[in-house]
Design an enzyme around this catalytic site. Sequence first.
Site, short mmCIF file in Angstrom:
data_model
loop_
_atom_site.label_atom_id
_atom_site.label_comp_id
_atom_site.label_asym_id
_atom_site.label_seq_id
_atom_site.Cartn_x
_atom_site.Cartn_y
_atom_site.Cartn_z
N HIS A 8 -12.82 20.43 24.11
CA HIS A 8 -11.82 19.63 23.40
C HIS A 8 -12.50 18.77 22.35
O HIS A 8 -13.59 18.26 22.57
CB HIS A 8 -11.04 18.74 24.38
CG HIS A 8 -11.91 17.93 25.28
ND1 HIS A 8 -12.52 18.47 26.40
CD2 HIS A 8 -12.29 16.64 25.23
CE1 HIS A 8 -13.24 17.54 27.00
NE2 HIS A 8 -13.12 16.41 26.31
N HIS B 198 -12.15 15.42 20.23
CA HIS B 198 -11.43 14.15 20.15
C HIS B 198 -11.19 13.79 18.69
O HIS B 198 -12.09 13.91 17.85
CB HIS B 198 -12.27 13.00 20.73
CG HIS B 198 -12.59 13.11 22.18
ND1 HIS B 198 -11.96 12.34 23.14
CD2 HIS B 198 -13.48 13.87 22.86
CE1 HIS B 198 -12.46 12.62 24.33
NE2 HIS B 198 -13.39 13.53 24.19
P1 AMP Z 1 -14.60 14.04 27.69
O1 AMP Z 1 -15.36 12.88 28.26
O2 AMP Z 1 -15.01 14.35 26.27
O3 AMP Z 1 -14.63 15.25 28.59
O4 AMP Z 1 -13.11 13.53 27.56
C1 AMP Z 1 -12.07 13.92 28.41
C2 AMP Z 1 -10.84 13.17 27.96
O5 AMP Z 1 -9.71 13.77 28.55
C3 AMP Z 1 -10.84 11.69 28.34
O6 AMP Z 1 -10.72 10.90 27.16
C4 AMP Z 1 -9.60 11.57 29.24
O7 AMP Z 1 -8.91 10.35 29.08
C5 AMP Z 1 -8.77 12.75 28.79
N1 AMP Z 1 -7.83 13.26 29.78
C6 AMP Z 1 -8.09 13.57 31.06
N2 AMP Z 1 -6.97 14.01 31.68
C7 AMP Z 1 -5.99 13.97 30.75
C8 AMP Z 1 -4.59 14.30 30.77
N3 AMP Z 1 -3.98 14.74 31.87
N4 AMP Z 1 -3.89 14.15 29.62
C9 AMP Z 1 -4.49 13.68 28.50
N5 AMP Z 1 -5.79 13.36 28.42
C10 AMP Z 1 -6.53 13.49 29.54
#
Ligand code: AMP
Length: 148
Positions: free
Chosen positions: A105, A107
């Site tokens: 993903h 950001h």
């Molecule tokens: P990372 O640390 O780059 O893997 O970021 C994962 C991101 O996914 C974090 O910013 C979380 O807040 C976000 N996240 C986790 N679960 C969900 C969800 N169900 N819906 C939206 N964002 C999510």
Amino acid sequence: MATAAAPERCVFCEIVAGRLPASFVYTGDDVVAFLDIRPLTRGHLLVIPRVHADRLETLDPQLGARVFIVAQRLAVAVRRSGFCAGTNLFLADGVLAGQEVFHVHLHVIPRTQRDGFGLRAKRWDQPDRDELDGTAGLIRAATGTLPQ
Ligand code: AMP
């Protein structure tokens, strides 16, 4: 390029499948984007491929390009929507890089003055040219082992 099999329960695959809620800002054939549930700033969103890939190495490069194209478009849209003055794009690849959800993903983080977001880093000592060239050589050699 093959994509990694989705683990038992990937939260982003669940969102793509409609089994978990999300506030979508983009839904395309191959890529979707939705608001982060724990935003770092207002409008913080995530751009993901529909197909599961746990990390950059298992992500189809064409799909990676699509993820970036959508993120670029949304970064512009977020600025036009008027509640930020800039954006950061950020991608964590691997546990050590801070990856928590193992479905690639990107950001998109809208920025405003004094929003509290920032990257903390301590610069390495200034390497000399030989060291820079040596490191560049290692990366070039590894790049040569990858499929075109
Ligand atoms: P990372 O640390 O780059 O893997 O970021 C994962 C991101 O996914 C974090 O910013 C979380 O807040 C976000 N996240 C986790 N679960 C969900 C969800 N169900 N819906 C939206 N964002 C999510």
